[in-house]
Design a protein around this motif. Structure first.
Motif, short mmCIF file in Angstrom:
data_model
loop_
_atom_site.label_atom_id
_atom_site.label_comp_id
_atom_site.label_asym_id
_atom_site.label_seq_id
_atom_site.Cartn_x
_atom_site.Cartn_y
_atom_site.Cartn_z
N ILE A 29 0.86 -1.19 0.00
CA ILE A 29 0.00 0.00 0.00
C ILE A 29 0.89 1.23 0.00
N ILE A 30 0.82 2.01 -1.07
CA ILE A 30 1.57 3.25 -1.12
C ILE A 30 0.61 4.36 -1.52
N PHE A 31 0.30 5.24 -0.56
CA PHE A 31 -0.56 6.37 -0.84
C PHE A 31 0.31 7.54 -1.28
N ASN A 32 -0.20 8.32 -2.18
CA ASN A 32 0.46 9.57 -2.54
C ASN A 32 -0.28 10.69 -1.81
N ASN A 33 -0.49 11.81 -2.46
CA ASN A 33 -1.14 12.95 -1.82
C ASN A 33 -2.65 12.83 -1.75
N VAL A 46 6.80 3.46 2.79
CA VAL A 46 7.16 2.74 1.56
C VAL A 46 7.62 1.33 1.88
N ASN A 47 7.80 1.02 3.17
CA ASN A 47 8.22 -0.31 3.61
C ASN A 47 7.12 -0.98 4.42
N ASN A 48 7.33 -2.22 4.80
CA ASN A 48 6.32 -3.02 5.49
C ASN A 48 6.54 -3.01 6.99
N GLY A 88 -2.81 -12.60 24.00
CA GLY A 88 -3.94 -13.29 23.40
C GLY A 88 -3.57 -14.23 22.28
N SER A 89 -2.36 -14.10 21.74
CA SER A 89 -1.92 -14.95 20.63
C SER A 89 -2.93 -14.98 19.50
N ILE A 90 -3.42 -13.81 19.10
CA ILE A 90 -4.38 -13.70 18.00
C ILE A 90 -3.60 -13.72 16.70
N VAL A 91 -3.91 -14.66 15.82
CA VAL A 91 -3.18 -14.83 14.57
C VAL A 91 -4.09 -14.53 13.39
N ASP A 92 -3.64 -13.64 12.51
CA ASP A 92 -4.34 -13.33 11.26
C ASP A 92 -3.44 -13.71 10.11
N ASN A 93 -3.97 -14.47 9.17
CA ASN A 93 -3.25 -14.84 7.94
C ASN A 93 -3.77 -13.93 6.82
N VAL A 94 -2.85 -13.29 6.12
CA VAL A 94 -3.21 -12.30 5.10
C VAL A 94 -2.60 -12.72 3.78
N THR A 95 -3.37 -12.61 2.69
CA THR A 95 -2.88 -12.82 1.34
C THR A 95 -3.05 -11.51 0.58
N TYR A 96 -2.01 -11.10 -0.13
CA TYR A 96 -2.01 -9.85 -0.87
C TYR A 96 -2.25 -10.12 -2.35
N TYR A 97 -3.11 -9.30 -2.96
CA TYR A 97 -3.42 -9.40 -4.38
C TYR A 97 -3.10 -8.06 -5.03
N TYR A 98 -2.51 -8.11 -6.21
CA TYR A 98 -2.11 -6.88 -6.90
C TYR A 98 -2.78 -6.83 -8.27
N GLN A 99 -3.13 -5.60 -8.69
CA GLN A 99 -3.72 -5.41 -10.01
C GLN A 99 -2.74 -4.72 -10.91
#
Length: 99
Positions: A29-33, A46-48, A88-99
């Motif tokens: 995710i890179i937002f500009n103005n 610009v980094n994760n 709490g050891s809450i785990v979220d698995n995320v998959t990234y999709y790009y267009q």
């Protein structure tokens, strides 16, 4: 930093602090103005973000740390991530999709 304004006293009170740690790879995710990401510095870097720590100065039971581990695609952008929030050891698995 998070501050609240006290209408009674007319003063601001510092109530919480966040600390973000980032890697050196390109963020998905890179937002500009054209966008505001209030409260989400990880959305405008610009980094994760690899670690997010919240310190609640008014109620320490709200403190948390999120550790984020990525796998990267061929263009060095995240393909997946595992986000682990403590306590709490809450785990979220995320998959990234790009267009």
């Amino acid at each position: 930093q998070y501050d609240i304004y006290d209408l009674t006293s007319g003063t601001e009170e510092h109530v919480a602090t966040t600390k973000n740690t980032f890697d050196t790879k390109t963020s998905p995710i890179i937002f500009n103005n054209e966008a505001f990401a209030i409260g989400h510095p990880d959305w405008v870097s610009v980094n994760n973000a690899t670690k997010v720590e919240l310190l609640d100065l008014t109620d320490p039971t709200n403190n948390y740390t999120m550790a984020i581990t990525y796998t990267y695609n061929g263009t060095n952008r995240p393909a997946t991530s595992v986000n682990t929030t403590m306590p709490g050891s809450i785990v979220d698995n995320v998959t990234y999709y790009y267009q």
